[in-house]
Motif scaffolding. Structure first.
Motif, mmCIF file in Angstrom:
data_model
loop_
_atom_site.group_PDB
_atom_site.id
_atom_site.type_symbol
_atom_site.label_atom_id
_atom_site.label_comp_id
_atom_site.label_asym_id
_atom_site.label_seq_id
_atom_site.Cartn_x
_atom_site.Cartn_y
_atom_site.Cartn_z
ATOM 1 N N GLN A 76 0.850 -1.179 0.000
ATOM 2 C CA GLN A 76 0.000 0.000 0.000
ATOM 3 C C GLN A 76 0.889 1.233 0.000
ATOM 4 O O GLN A 76 1.972 1.223 0.590
ATOM 5 N N GLU A 77 0.417 2.286 -0.659
ATOM 6 C CA GLU A 77 1.120 3.561 -0.668
ATOM 7 C C GLU A 77 0.214 4.638 -0.092
ATOM 8 O O GLU A 77 -0.992 4.650 -0.347
ATOM 9 N N HIS A 78 0.816 5.531 0.668
ATOM 10 C CA HIS A 78 0.078 6.634 1.283
ATOM 11 C C HIS A 78 0.932 7.891 1.220
ATOM 12 O O HIS A 78 2.143 7.837 1.434
ATOM 13 N N GLU A 90 9.315 12.286 -0.332
ATOM 14 C CA GLU A 90 10.379 11.291 -0.358
ATOM 15 C C GLU A 90 9.820 9.953 0.131
ATOM 16 O O GLU A 90 9.067 9.891 1.097
ATOM 17 N N PRO A 91 10.207 8.846 -0.521
ATOM 18 C CA PRO A 91 9.653 7.547 -0.152
ATOM 19 C C PRO A 91 10.235 6.994 1.151
ATOM 20 O O PRO A 91 11.431 7.129 1.417
ATOM 21 N N VAL A 92 9.362 6.376 1.931
ATOM 22 C CA VAL A 92 9.730 5.677 3.160
ATOM 23 C C VAL A 92 9.196 4.253 3.058
ATOM 24 O O VAL A 92 7.983 4.055 2.883
ATOM 25 N N LEU A 93 10.068 3.276 3.168
ATOM 26 C CA LEU A 93 9.673 1.877 3.115
ATOM 27 C C LEU A 93 9.614 1.325 4.538
ATOM 28 O O LEU A 93 10.595 1.392 5.277
ATOM 29 N N LEU A 94 8.458 0.761 4.909
ATOM 30 C CA LEU A 94 8.254 0.183 6.235
ATOM 31 C C LEU A 94 8.305 -1.336 6.135
ATOM 32 O O LEU A 94 7.537 -1.936 5.372
ATOM 33 N N ILE A 95 9.197 -1.974 6.907
ATOM 34 C CA ILE A 95 9.376 -3.429 6.856
ATOM 35 C C ILE A 95 8.942 -4.036 8.184
ATOM 36 O O ILE A 95 9.505 -3.725 9.236
ATOM 37 N N SER A 96 7.943 -4.911 8.117
ATOM 38 C CA SER A 96 7.352 -5.484 9.324
ATOM 39 C C SER A 96 8.172 -6.649 9.856
ATOM 40 O O SER A 96 9.027 -7.216 9.171
ATOM 41 N N GLY A 97 7.864 -7.031 11.101
ATOM 42 C CA GLY A 97 8.547 -8.125 11.755
ATOM 43 C C GLY A 97 7.843 -9.455 11.555
ATOM 44 O O GLY A 97 6.916 -9.593 10.745
ATOM 45 N N LEU A 98 8.274 -10.446 12.306
ATOM 46 C CA LEU A 98 7.757 -11.806 12.210
ATOM 47 C C LEU A 98 6.245 -11.833 12.440
ATOM 48 O O LEU A 98 5.751 -11.275 13.419
ATOM 49 N N LEU A 133 3.315 9.580 9.168
ATOM 50 C CA LEU A 133 4.329 9.889 8.170
ATOM 51 C C LEU A 133 3.753 10.320 6.824
ATOM 52 O O LEU A 133 4.417 11.035 6.066
ATOM 53 N N GLU A 134 2.539 9.879 6.505
ATOM 54 C CA GLU A 134 1.992 10.182 5.183
ATOM 55 C C GLU A 134 1.738 11.675 4.982
ATOM 56 O O GLU A 134 1.550 12.130 3.853
ATOM 57 N N ARG A 135 1.772 12.442 6.044
ATOM 58 C CA ARG A 135 1.604 13.890 5.903
ATOM 59 C C ARG A 135 2.815 14.540 5.246
ATOM 60 O O ARG A 135 2.700 15.635 4.674
ATOM 61 N N LEU A 136 3.975 13.872 5.315
ATOM 62 C CA LEU A 136 5.209 14.453 4.797
ATOM 63 C C LEU A 136 5.916 13.587 3.760
ATOM 64 O O LEU A 136 6.754 14.092 3.003
ATOM 65 N N PHE A 137 5.600 12.285 3.755
ATOM 66 C CA PHE A 137 6.354 11.345 2.937
ATOM 67 C C PHE A 137 5.427 10.447 2.105
ATOM 68 O O PHE A 137 4.239 10.329 2.389
ATOM 69 N N ARG A 138 6.015 9.829 1.105
ATOM 70 C CA ARG A 138 5.362 8.759 0.352
ATOM 71 C C ARG A 138 5.660 7.460 1.112
ATOM 72 O O ARG A 138 6.776 6.953 1.076
ATOM 73 N N VAL A 139 4.674 6.943 1.800
ATOM 74 C CA VAL A 139 4.875 5.790 2.674
ATOM 75 C C VAL A 139 4.491 4.510 1.935
ATOM 76 O O VAL A 139 3.380 4.404 1.403
#
Length: 255
Positions: free
Chosen positions: A4-6, A10-18, A32-38
Motif C-alpha cells: 500500500q502507498e500513502h 520522499e519515499p519511506v519503506l516500512l518493513i514489518s517483523g515476524l 508519516l503520510e503527511r510528509l512522505f510517500r509511505v
C-alpha cells in the motif's frame, strides 16, 4: 507482493517483523503520510503476498523489498524496519546500498544467538500444537510491557478481534517458514560497511531483543545514533506511538 502507498514526498519503506503484515505500521503510516510517500508491504509468508514459498531467509526478504522499490520506480528510500524487519533492513542496506537513503532499526537483533534460537524453536512448536491465536497470546507476553496489559486491555482485545476476523490470517506453516528466516540469519559483520545515516531504537526493558543487540549494532555502524526508550519493551511504536513517531519523523526529515 502486496503493498500500500500513502502520501507523497520522499519515499519511506516500512518493513514489518515476524508474523506481522503491513497493517502493523498503521499508527506510523497515519503520521508519516503527511510528509512522505509511505510504502508498507507484506513480506513473503504473511498477509496477501502470494510467494515465493518458504522456508525463508532475511536475504530473500531484502531482495523482495529491493525489487518492490525498483518496480515502484524508487531510486532511494528511507528504510524503517522493526524486530525481524530490522534484520531485513540491515540486509537491504548491505545487499542494495544504492537504494537506502537512511536507515531506522527498531528493536533489532545484532545476531540470532542461542537463546533467541531456542525461543523461536519453542514458538514454532507452540504454533503447531496450539494454533496461531494462542501463539500470539504467548508472543504478546514478550512484546508488550506489563503496564500495557494493565492499562490497555482494550487494545489487546482489538488485536485478538482482528486476528479472528482476518481473511488473510497467517497459517501455522507460513509462520514456521518465516521463523526460519530468523534462525538462518548470520551475524552481519558486513553492517560495518553501511554508510547510510542510521537511527537505532530499543526499549530499555525489551526482553525479546535486549538493548545489548542494539548497542552492538551501534558500535559497528559508523556515525549511527542510538535511542533507548525508558521502561519500554519490544513495541514502543505501539505503546508510545506519539513519541516514537516524533523521533523517527525528525530523523527522516533531517536526512
Amino acid at each position: 507482493v502486496y503493498y500500500q502507498e500513502h502520501g507523497s514526498g520522499e519515499p519511506v519503506l516500512l518493513i514489518s517483523g515476524l508474523a506481522a503484515d503491513h497493517a502493523a505500521w498503521a499508527l506510523q503510516t497515519e503520521d508519516l503520510e503527511r510528509l512522505f510517500r509511505v510504502i508498507a508491504f507484506d513480506n513473503p509468508g504473511v498477509g496477501r503476498t502470494e510467494g515465493p514459498p518458504g522456508p525463508y531467509t532475511t536475504a530473500l526478504f531484502a531482495d523482495v523489498a529491493a525489487e518492490l522499490l525498483r518496480l515502484l520506480g524508487v531510486e532511494r528510500a528511507h528504510v524503517v524496519g522493526a524486530s525481524v524487519g530490522g534484520l531485513v533492513a540491515q540486509e537491504l542496506a548491505v545487499r542494495h546500498p544504492e537504494l537506502v537513503r537512511s536507515l531506522v532499526l527498531c528493536c533489532p537483533w545484532w545476531r540470532i544467538d542461542r537463546y533467541a534460537q531456542a525461543l523461536l524453536r519453542s514458538w514454532q512448536a507452540f504454533a503447531r500444537a496450539a494454533g496461531m491465536l494462542e501463539l500470539f497470546r504467548q508472543t504478546w507476553l514478550w512484546v508488550f510491557t506489563p503496564r500495557f496489559f494493565e492499562e490497555r486491555p482494550e487494545a489487546l482485545a482489538e488485536l485478538e478481534r482482528r486476528l479472528l476476523e482476518d481473511p488473510y490470517a497467517q497459517t501455522v506453516e507460513a509462520f514456521c517458514d518465516q521463523a526460519e528466516a530468523c534462525l538462518r540469519h548470520e551475524a552481519l559483520e558486513e553492517v560495518r560497511g553501511i554508510s547510510a545515516p542510521t537511527l537505532i531504537t530499543v526499549g530499555e526493558a525489551d526482553i525479546l531483543t535486549p538493548p545489548a543487540h542494539s548497542r552492538a549494532l551501534h558500535e559497528r555502524i559508523a556515525g549511527s545514533r542510538l535511542h533507548v526508550w525508558p521502561e519500554m519493551g519490544h513495541a514502543p511504536f505501539w505503546e508510545i506511538p506519539d513519541a516514537f513517531n516524533a523521533l523517527v519523523r525528525g530523523f527522516l526529515e533531517a536526512h
